[in-house]
Design an enzyme around this catalytic site. Structure first.
Site, PDB file in Angstrom:
ATOM      1  N   LYS A 110      39.449  66.365  33.435  1.00 32.09           N
ATOM      2  CA  LYS A 110      39.937  65.636  32.262  1.00 32.09           C
ATOM      3  C   LYS A 110      41.339  65.078  32.437  1.00 32.09           C
ATOM      4  O   LYS A 110      41.727  64.150  31.724  1.00 32.09           O
ATOM      5  CB  LYS A 110      39.881  66.526  31.009  1.00 32.09           C
ATOM      6  CG  LYS A 110      38.455  66.788  30.530  1.00 32.09           C
ATOM      7  CD  LYS A 110      38.438  67.360  29.129  1.00 32.09           C
ATOM      8  CE  LYS A 110      36.999  67.539  28.634  1.00 32.09           C
ATOM      9  NZ  LYS A 110      36.941  68.206  27.336  1.00 32.09           N
ATOM     10  N   LYS A 191      26.446  65.196  34.721  1.00 32.07           N
ATOM     11  CA  LYS A 191      25.835  65.946  33.621  1.00 32.07           C
ATOM     12  C   LYS A 191      25.737  65.068  32.365  1.00 32.07           C
ATOM     13  O   LYS A 191      26.543  64.156  32.172  1.00 32.07           O
ATOM     14  CB  LYS A 191      26.615  67.234  33.334  1.00 32.07           C
ATOM     15  CG  LYS A 191      27.926  67.041  32.664  1.00 32.07           C
ATOM     16  CD  LYS A 191      28.510  68.329  32.088  1.00 32.07           C
ATOM     17  CE  LYS A 191      29.812  67.964  31.385  1.00 32.07           C
ATOM     18  NZ  LYS A 191      30.479  68.996  30.676  1.00 32.07           N
ATOM     19  N   LYS A 194      28.597  63.911  25.917  1.00 31.94           N
ATOM     20  CA  LYS A 194      28.793  63.154  24.676  1.00 31.94           C
ATOM     21  C   LYS A 194      29.686  61.945  24.917  1.00 31.94           C
ATOM     22  O   LYS A 194      29.663  60.997  24.144  1.00 31.94           O
ATOM     23  CB  LYS A 194      29.479  64.054  23.638  1.00 31.94           C
ATOM     24  CG  LYS A 194      28.631  65.182  23.102  1.00 31.94           C
ATOM     25  CD  LYS A 194      29.496  66.053  22.174  1.00 31.94           C
ATOM     26  CE  LYS A 194      28.808  67.334  21.798  1.00 31.94           C
ATOM     27  NZ  LYS A 194      29.779  68.360  21.368  1.00 31.94           N
TER      28      LYS A 194
HETATM   29  P1  AMP Z   1      30.449  70.821  24.153  1.00 28.19           P
HETATM   30  O1  AMP Z   1      29.796  69.639  23.599  1.00 28.19           O
HETATM   31  O2  AMP Z   1      31.297  70.517  25.339  1.00 28.19           O
HETATM   32  O3  AMP Z   1      31.186  71.621  23.121  1.00 28.19           O
HETATM   33  O4  AMP Z   1      29.283  71.763  24.678  1.00 28.19           O
HETATM   34  C1  AMP Z   1      28.560  72.629  23.843  1.00 28.19           C
HETATM   35  C2  AMP Z   1      27.659  73.514  24.671  1.00 28.19           C
HETATM   36  O5  AMP Z   1      26.681  72.732  25.360  1.00 28.19           O
HETATM   37  C3  AMP Z   1      28.396  74.303  25.753  1.00 28.19           C
HETATM   38  O6  AMP Z   1      27.817  75.592  25.859  1.00 28.19           O
HETATM   39  C4  AMP Z   1      28.144  73.505  26.998  1.00 28.19           C
HETATM   40  O7  AMP Z   1      28.214  74.290  28.157  1.00 28.19           O
HETATM   41  C5  AMP Z   1      26.724  73.010  26.755  1.00 28.19           C
HETATM   42  N1  AMP Z   1      26.461  71.758  27.479  1.00 28.19           N
HETATM   43  C6  AMP Z   1      27.154  70.608  27.399  1.00 28.19           C
HETATM   44  N2  AMP Z   1      26.621  69.653  28.186  1.00 28.19           N
HETATM   45  C7  AMP Z   1      25.548  70.234  28.791  1.00 28.19           C
HETATM   46  C8  AMP Z   1      24.571  69.776  29.731  1.00 28.19           C
HETATM   47  N3  AMP Z   1      24.587  68.529  30.177  1.00 28.19           N
HETATM   48  N4  AMP Z   1      23.612  70.641  30.126  1.00 28.19           N
HETATM   49  C9  AMP Z   1      23.574  71.919  29.657  1.00 28.19           C
HETATM   50  N5  AMP Z   1      24.465  72.407  28.775  1.00 28.19           N
HETATM   51  C10 AMP Z   1      25.447  71.586  28.342  1.00 28.19           C
END
Ligand code: AMP
Ligand code: TRP
Length: 326
Positions: A110, A191, A194
């Site tokens: 980041k 990956k 968002k």
């Molecule tokens: P975040 O949107 O970064 O707060 O992620 C929320 C949850 O989703 C966290 O546990 C991340 O590790 C999981 N996560 C985010 N992107 C992925 C992905 N592409 N595949 C699997 N898990 C994900």
């Protein structure tokens, strides 16, 4: 046993979040005491538009419930509504080393190429450790990208306990074998996220059926025709099989067998249907709960439940540190 996890209110929840995290949240609420948070303090480590942050926070809360979290079983709350998160974060900041935070890959990604980065982005993993340790959580279901942060949390817990006496529970990473890292549909080497500017790189839980169809039908595959799970040689098809498996409950070998001799088009067409059939009831429930007073009540109740635990932990932590508590 207690489970804790959180999701940032930075956009619509996508299939990666759902498969990597939320699906496990739902399973675990039946097995142990559960606390699930919307981590707004984490989200401001990068710039946010206030109106959007407000909307996304309530969207994530409503999606938690729409995917099956039950406020009778799990405490659902907003991180900033329990001020002890910030308080413990400072105390742990004084235990963490700049060297170990410098090694965090998320920080490196980041801040890469930027002349300077906010201190909050650097100490992001310490705040995450505070979230977890505050509730003495045993299990933390998260996607693979958060594994390094859980390791740091474990190190900080052990370090504090050694210095000041047994206080924190050393948590376990609760990842899945398959699905801990869902990849982008347009580029299976990255990956699903968002923040990808290409909307067709992901499927959000609130996407309309037409958008789901377009995203899957366009998904990058390979020039072969064999449907086989092989993340190295066939990352695109393997990603689709992973999503299919998570949504249908069928194992990957079962799917490989079912699609033996079939083309990619047939697999994609069926996957569109499976995904849309799963999303439809989630979206209906979301529409009901999102504008309701009930949602606010759930978040207030969750805050009160979380706060009671958090305050107890903070009393212990302050006592150990030698803080005068009046
Ligand atoms: P975040 O949107 O970064 O707060 O992620 C929320 C949850 O989703 C966290 O546990 C991340 O590790 C999981 N996560 C985010 N992107 C992925 C992905 N592409 N595949 C699997 N898990 C994900
Ligand atoms: N850092 C996590 C993510 O980006 C979100 C998060 C913050 C979290 N605090 C947490 C996850 C505590 C689990 C436990 O996905």
């Amino acid at each position: 046993m207690r489970v804790f996890s959180g999701v940032q209110p930075t956009g619509n929840i996508h299939l990666g979040n759902y498969i990597g995290a939320l699906k496990q949240f739902v399973d675990l609420q039946d097995k142990m005491e559960a606390l699930y948070c919307i981590v707004d303090l984490h989200s401001i480590t990068v710039p946010q538009i206030p109106e959007e942050l407000y909307r996304h926070t309530l969207d994530v809360a409503a999606l938690y419930i729409a995917v099956g979290l039950d406020p009778k079983k799990a405490s659902i709350f907003i991180q900033s509504s329990v001020k002890e998160h910030a308080e413990l974060s400072w105390i742990l900041t004084c235990q963490a080393y700049t060297g170990e935070l410098n090694r965090m890959t998320q920080f490196k990604d980041k801040s890469h190429g930027k002349e300077s980065a906010p201190v909050g982005l650097f100490s992001y993993p310490v705040l995450m450790a505070a979230d977890i340790l505050l509730y003495k959580a045993d299990w933390v279901p998260v996607g693979n990208d958060q594994k390094q942060h859980i390791e740091l949390t474990r190190d900080l817990a052990v370090r504090f306990n050694n210095k000041y006496g047994e206080t924190f529970v050393v948590p376990q990473y609760k990842g899945m074998e398959v699905g801990a890292r869902i990849m982008s549909l347009d580029d299976p080497s990255a990956k699903m996220s968002k923040s990808n500017p290409n909307d067709f790189s992901r499927i959000s839980l609130l996407d309309a059926p037409g958008k789901v169809k377009k995203s899957i039908m366009r998904a990058t595959t390979d020039s072969e025709t064999v449907i086989r799970f092989d993340p190295v040689e066939k990352p695109g098809i393997s990603n689709l099989l992973t999503i299919y498996s998570a949504f249908s409950g069928k194992t990957i070998p079962e799917l490989e067998h079912q699609y033996e001799g079939c083309g990619y088009g047939a697999l994609k067409k069926d996957l569109v249907e499976v995904v849309n059939d799963t999303l439809q009831p989630i979206q209906e429930r979301f529409q009901e709960i999102r504008p309701s007073e009930e949602l606010i009540k759930i978040l207030k109740q969750g805050r009160d439940q979380a706060q009671a635990i958090a305050q107890q932990t903070m009393r212990e932590v302050k006592e150990r540190l030698g803080f005068v508590q009046l």
